[in-house]
Design an enzyme around this catalytic site. Sequence first.
Site, mmCIF file in Angstrom:
data_model
loop_
_atom_site.group_PDB
_atom_site.id
_atom_site.type_symbol
_atom_site.label_atom_id
_atom_site.label_comp_id
_atom_site.label_asym_id
_atom_site.label_seq_id
_atom_site.Cartn_x
_atom_site.Cartn_y
_atom_site.Cartn_z
ATOM 1 N N ASN A 1 -3.454 -14.661 -8.596
ATOM 2 C CA ASN A 1 -2.019 -14.393 -8.567
ATOM 3 C C ASN A 1 -1.243 -15.696 -8.419
ATOM 4 O OD1 ASN A 1 0.414 -12.640 -8.151
ATOM 5 N ND2 ASN A 1 0.400 -13.749 -6.203
ATOM 6 N N ASP B 1 3.345 -18.438 -7.740
ATOM 7 C CA ASP B 1 2.675 -17.405 -8.541
ATOM 8 C C ASP B 1 2.499 -17.867 -9.986
ATOM 9 O OD1 ASP B 1 2.802 -15.837 -6.299
ATOM 10 O OD2 ASP B 1 3.461 -14.044 -7.391
ATOM 11 N N ARG C 1 -13.864 -10.833 -6.465
ATOM 12 C CA ARG C 1 -12.812 -10.111 -5.753
ATOM 13 C C ARG C 1 -11.477 -10.660 -6.249
ATOM 14 N NH1 ARG C 1 -9.435 -11.523 -1.610
ATOM 15 N NH2 ARG C 1 -8.710 -9.907 -0.187
ATOM 16 N N ASP D 1 -7.901 -11.232 -5.814
ATOM 17 C CA ASP D 1 -6.968 -11.256 -4.695
ATOM 18 C C ASP D 1 -5.567 -10.851 -5.163
ATOM 19 O OD1 ASP D 1 -6.425 -12.168 -1.898
ATOM 20 O OD2 ASP D 1 -5.088 -13.550 -2.959
ATOM 21 N N TYR E 1 0.334 -7.982 -7.750
ATOM 22 C CA TYR E 1 1.520 -8.832 -7.895
ATOM 23 C C TYR E 1 1.467 -9.756 -9.115
ATOM 24 C CZ TYR E 1 1.182 -7.422 -3.009
ATOM 25 O OH TYR E 1 1.023 -6.697 -1.863
ATOM 26 N N LEU E 2 0.548 -9.518 -10.033
ATOM 27 C CA LEU E 2 0.348 -10.486 -11.113
ATOM 28 C C LEU E 2 1.598 -10.655 -11.992
ATOM 29 C CD1 LEU E 2 -3.301 -9.652 -12.339
ATOM 30 C CD2 LEU E 2 -2.550 -11.239 -10.563
ATOM 31 N N GLU F 1 -8.106 -6.225 -4.732
ATOM 32 C CA GLU F 1 -7.457 -6.233 -3.422
ATOM 33 C C GLU F 1 -6.027 -5.770 -3.629
ATOM 34 O OE1 GLU F 1 -5.729 -8.835 0.210
ATOM 35 O OE2 GLU F 1 -5.329 -9.229 -1.895
ATOM 36 N N HIS G 1 -11.093 -10.621 7.378
ATOM 37 C CA HIS G 1 -10.590 -11.930 7.790
ATOM 38 C C HIS G 1 -9.090 -11.917 8.035
ATOM 39 C CE1 HIS G 1 -10.014 -11.540 3.502
ATOM 40 N NE2 HIS G 1 -9.089 -12.480 3.567
ATOM 41 N N ASP G 2 -8.394 -10.873 7.573
ATOM 42 C CA ASP G 2 -6.946 -10.787 7.779
ATOM 43 C C ASP G 2 -6.651 -9.934 9.011
ATOM 44 O OD1 ASP G 2 -6.040 -12.385 5.720
ATOM 45 O OD2 ASP G 2 -6.241 -10.783 4.243
#
Lengths: 428, 1101
Positions: free
Chosen positions: B109, B178, B206, B208, B212-213, B250, B315-316
């Site tokens: 992204n 972006d 994965r 990420d 939102y691309l 994700e 991890h978030d």
Amino acid sequence: MANVELGEDTTTRIESPATADLLVAIAAPVNVEQLRATASDTIRAMSPRSTNEVDPSISGLRAAVAFPADVAPPTHGSDGAVVLDPAGSGVEIRFIPLAESGVSAIPWLGTPATYEAIFQAARGLGVKACAVVASDLASFRPDLLQTLLAPVLEKGADLAMPVYPAGKLDGLLNASILSPVARALYGKKIRYPLALDFGISARLLQEIQPARRAAAQGSSLFWPVTEAVLRNRTICQTGLEVKHPVGDALDASTVLTQTVGPLFAEMESNASFWQRVRGSQTVEMVKALPAAATTNAASVDIRPMLETFQLGSRNLQEMWGLVLPPVTLLELKRLTRMPAEQFRMPDELWVRIIYDFALAYRLRTLSRSHLLGALTPLYLGWVASHVMEVSKMRDKEAEQRVERLARAYEDGKPYLLSRWRWPDRFNP
Amino acid sequence: MKRSASAADPLWYKDAIIYELHVRAFMDANNDGIGDFQGLIQKLDYLQDLGVTCIWLLPFFPSPLKDDGYDIADYQNVHPNYGTIEDFQEFLEQAHSRGLQVMIELVINHTSDQHPWFQRARFAPKGSPERDFYVWSDTDQKYKDARIIFTDTEKSNWTWDAEAQAYYWHRFFSHQPDLNYDNPLVIEEIVKVMRFWLDMGVDGLRIDAIPYLVERDGTSCENLPETHAVIKRVRAEIDRDYFGRMLLAEANQWPADVRPYFGQGDECQMAFHFPLMPRIYMALRQEDRLPIVDIMAQTPAIPETCQWGLFLRNHDELTLEMVTDDERDYMYLAYSADPRMRINIGIRRRLAPLVDNNRRRIELLNSLLFSFPGTPILYYGDEIGMGDNIYLGDRNGVRTPMQWNGDRNAGFSRAVPAKLYSPVVMDPVWGYEAVNVEAQQSDASSLLSWMRNMIALRKLFQVFGRGTLTFLNPSNRKVLAYIRESENERVLCAANLSRFAQPVELDLKAFAGMIPVEMLGYVEFPRIGKQYYPLTIGPYGFLWLELQPSQRPVDAADVAQVAQIAAEGPGDWRSLLDGAGRREMEESALREFLPRQRWFGGKSRQISLTVIEDWAVFNQGSSALVLVEVGYATGDPETYLLPLGLVFGPTAGEIREKHPEAVLAQASSADDDGVVYDALYESAAGTALLDWIVGSQEIASIHGSIRGAPSKVLGKLLGDSFPAPRLSSAEQSNSSLLFAGKVLLKIFRRQQPGPNPDVEIGSYLTGQANFPYVAPYGGALEYRREGQSTSTLGMVQGFITNEGDGWRWTLEELDRFYESVAPVNISEDGMPEERPRLMRLSEAEEKPFVQDHVGPYLQDAALLGQRTAELHLALAANRTDPAFAPEPLSAGDVDRLRESLTEHANGAFTLLKESLSRLPDATVDLAGLVLSRRRLVFDRFHQLVGEIHTSRMRIHGDYHLGQVLRAKGDFVILDFEGEPARPLEERRSKQPALKDVAGMLRSFSYAAFSALIQYSTRRPEEFEKLEPWARLWEQAVSAAFLRAYRLTAAASAIAPQEPAEFERLLEAYVLDKALYELVYELNNRPNWVRIPLSGILMLAL
């Protein structure tokens, strides 16, 4: 290749020189000269021109012979094969030396790589069936090949496993561990899961890759029955009247380590399969064996076995303690105090021992070679107990005794499952 | 060189256990204080031993590391801190050689603002392809509808770039511009990046921040169709050139919004299920399964080749974006007491600290993770219960070094501690000295060992990764129960979300007959029946039960070993039952077969012999009805009926294969092999039996004859034809063949000479009394033998379409009753009587208060009272048949009754006294009270003296709510057989009809309290409050029943006319029944003893 009196349609099929109907293969090192002679006699006998009476199921079929060889016989055929026409009989035999694929620690058993090469050759030849025969060539006879191949060619079986004529004291490692464990795990009542001879269909040999699988499992042996069961293929048994004397070339510990180890190794990779199998099913017996002569058990001296067992119980307590739960150790301790003539290892105890060793093998509780070494005195203890128990039995009764042991393995399978699924050391 | 996939199965990710780790945090091999690939390689054996199957690496690419590596500056290299590209390749090979797949991050992204593409773009002319690698604008007002994600740090999604003299778009940090997916060159470059890693052999990517691309004005700039077009393009590239690779999306969105990322199986193979995670924690804290069930109900189906990715922590932060405001507030209050634990819209804590380091909670949550439909993802360190450090910034508190042992730096690195990229956790509870791999590896009871075992167990059952999910709906909401099912596997999972043990009753009727086997220890649980399946689960406990077919597969060859019988061929019953085979049948086959049958009543007795008494051939010689006498070591012999079949050839093979449990013996003839089997398993024999009755045929047996005796209504019941029968699986002491929708043929297994009361009464009620409230009697198969009474081998009854039996139906009514009265306080004048007199209650008018609350069931109880009286009147109407004709209850009869009741009471009180110490605390006082009233009970029985003016007559004999069917708004009364274990003579004896009335009154009491116990399992505090309501219901319903009964029975002799006599006899029977129940509960269910105890006390003593 036996190329005799072929019909028109068959002639069409053999336009390509690299085709055959049958492959007879030897998986362990073999005497090439002896092989050449035996193969010539046998395959000539299979020719319709032969005066021998050969079953129509294999008569006239084109056969090739594959064998592991360091030194190939003189080649005058294409693709590295040797084509012989023994005695100018008009019957050609294609000999296919297999690529170097290592030697098994048990000299009479082939390596998975050898089986892989055999099946590759069979696939390349487009055979209908393949017979693997022992390297002593005792089963490389028309009648015995027919016994192995007829179930595949005529009855649609994918795997024909032999039942050998055996006395009550023959094949005890098979009777005490290999056969009943394989039966309890995979649900098929196969007497010799690690047989030296078997017949296999084109369909099944298309599907299996012994070397790749053995590498994935960390196993050094090829288990045809397991492969067939995993693929839900048809298995049958057939009485094969031949004996393969293996002599005393190897000690019990080596044989046990080299056969039981691979059996345990493949348990891990097939766990999700065998944990669903309940009970066991009889497979079809295509051809029965005549009754075997009774063996004289008195000639077997059990004292050294019991001494090894006693010695093991003194020296290996620490290792056994890592593998076996206290109740088993206690029972073993009681056994050591028994007078020799009363020494009996109960089936349930023996079954739990084997299952606990299988689990320890999976968990690497201790080095795997040490683990299997620690099993040897226990095995000899079982042998001593068994010999005493069956010594006065008739062969039929002794066979029923072995059947009882096999059932004990099945009955004890929940114990294996619970130990396997939750391998807690804090056991009863 | 392009490497092939490491997994042979293209759907490997469905069965995977993914382990998420950061190279930086895992193991430092070069002692620079930062983890690296060489360190990771050293620890691959650990991961293999743990049992995980796929390693997910967080970003390891060159990066300024302002966002833990998600700000990538070079897509095709390894950050020098972690090693080299060669190190990565070595790691990949080593992982593959251990059967481990590898998934890496494809952060597409955005890039770092240090990425050469961005630097080039800043300086490139406006509108040039280089400039258009990113999203630029002259204004920061574009895409205003897009939310800001990192609300703690970012005020806008636009940042001004002085060099470019324009704003650039960033959905995350301002240093992460972006990429512009409207520029085809960007897609080309990203595909190149992807190929670079896939060629190397990476198994999964994965993706990420996938929603939102692409951006579009007037939208939220999330989940746009153009974004899906980009993903489809990427997927198509992979499918064209690679085998067995996987894309994981994700998308922190609602499940319905994530669903499009699977496409039609042509976008991502996997996607995270974000909203499930907070709801698991919410369900745990609230001790209520609702949040989980609710979000799963909102989860749409996904294509067959796709899979959800499930996780407890990562991890978030524990993201709370996908919850309501109230739920978020609750989660903050429940799980982040210290504000430092919060970040953005979430909670930055690890698994173990979130659940207060409670081992059982950790295990429970992992059990859900491993058994829910999807692929579980573990976060490094959670397998040993690692803690966090909330004093570190951002989310670094959950990204501390892995704790390998108790040595310096937790064994993670030998660098000086100050050099570590992050301090190790050091406090006394969570510090590496207390929590580390080495210690847990040497502890068989550690969390690590538990995790290893659970992972291995999950891997044995493909159903967890690939099966369907069906929630069960037990009334106790603290229990989450669900079925995972695939073609070959069925697993029942039940989890107790509460900190206290919980009872639960599961509706497993669909699996009736199966045996649950606890999966961890391979422990068999009791067989599932038609009733609710009760389980008790300890605090935060869980059960995984594999549902197995009840019968262990029988090897037909084993049967052959039990009995081998020679016969000439089909129909050669003489050889089998009378000739050479008889001995084998009697001495071997029958003795092996009978104890295996559910209907065989002598299981606990030792069989001394079996004798074939008589037999008759039917079904054109294929079947035979055989009567077998079974002798026991002690006690009287019994006779059983066996319909047998004898077949050869392929049919025999089919029987062996389909119904091995039906095989008695192996038969052999000169030509073929066959089997002797229970003929009811094959429809032809059942049809022949019904034909036998329909056609009034009489077939000679060896010593007598068997005659079909149809009733007048049988033809009407059957119509023109009838379907093939099916053997009912609900058989108990008899066997029943169901001819769907038409009739039921009941085969009476245990045979006693003399009329069977079920036939006798059924026949009379249908044929003579025309009583419509029973299953119509269709006929019987009668056995006659000289010198003994005719006995009944089987009986046909009409099939009744119904809404369930009276017991179940009443419990459902009561559940609704308690639900409606729970918020209502019972008023003073509405209070039930402490010691109600049944007669007085039935004579009084119903209070409106009672009518309002108990509702329509009062009319139903009255209807049942009326039907019961009508049944008794019908039974008493037969004055010609000596078996039925009522007789006056004499003084002598009353004396015998008194003695019998007193004897029962004596036994019950003795048992109660002996059982006192074993009773639950709450029941002991009640039991003591009952014992103190012992004398009063005996006095009540002693009042039974002299004549009571009523009749002894044929009655139902075992009358309760379970013996009536609710059908078409009315009741149908069933089963007049009596208790099969009792002698026929006793079952046919004449008794006062009030015995049936007492049975039903006690059944009402039982229903009221059973339903209360059931209802209060999920609201224990309500038991006390609802108990008066239970008594009120029982009294009101009993009164309505009794009122209607008396009204209907008025002026007849079926019950005493004199109220005092009526009351005396009825209450004696009710007391006797309550004492009988007391004995039963003491022996079987001590927790239920309070029901009969309350019943005894409630009787006016």
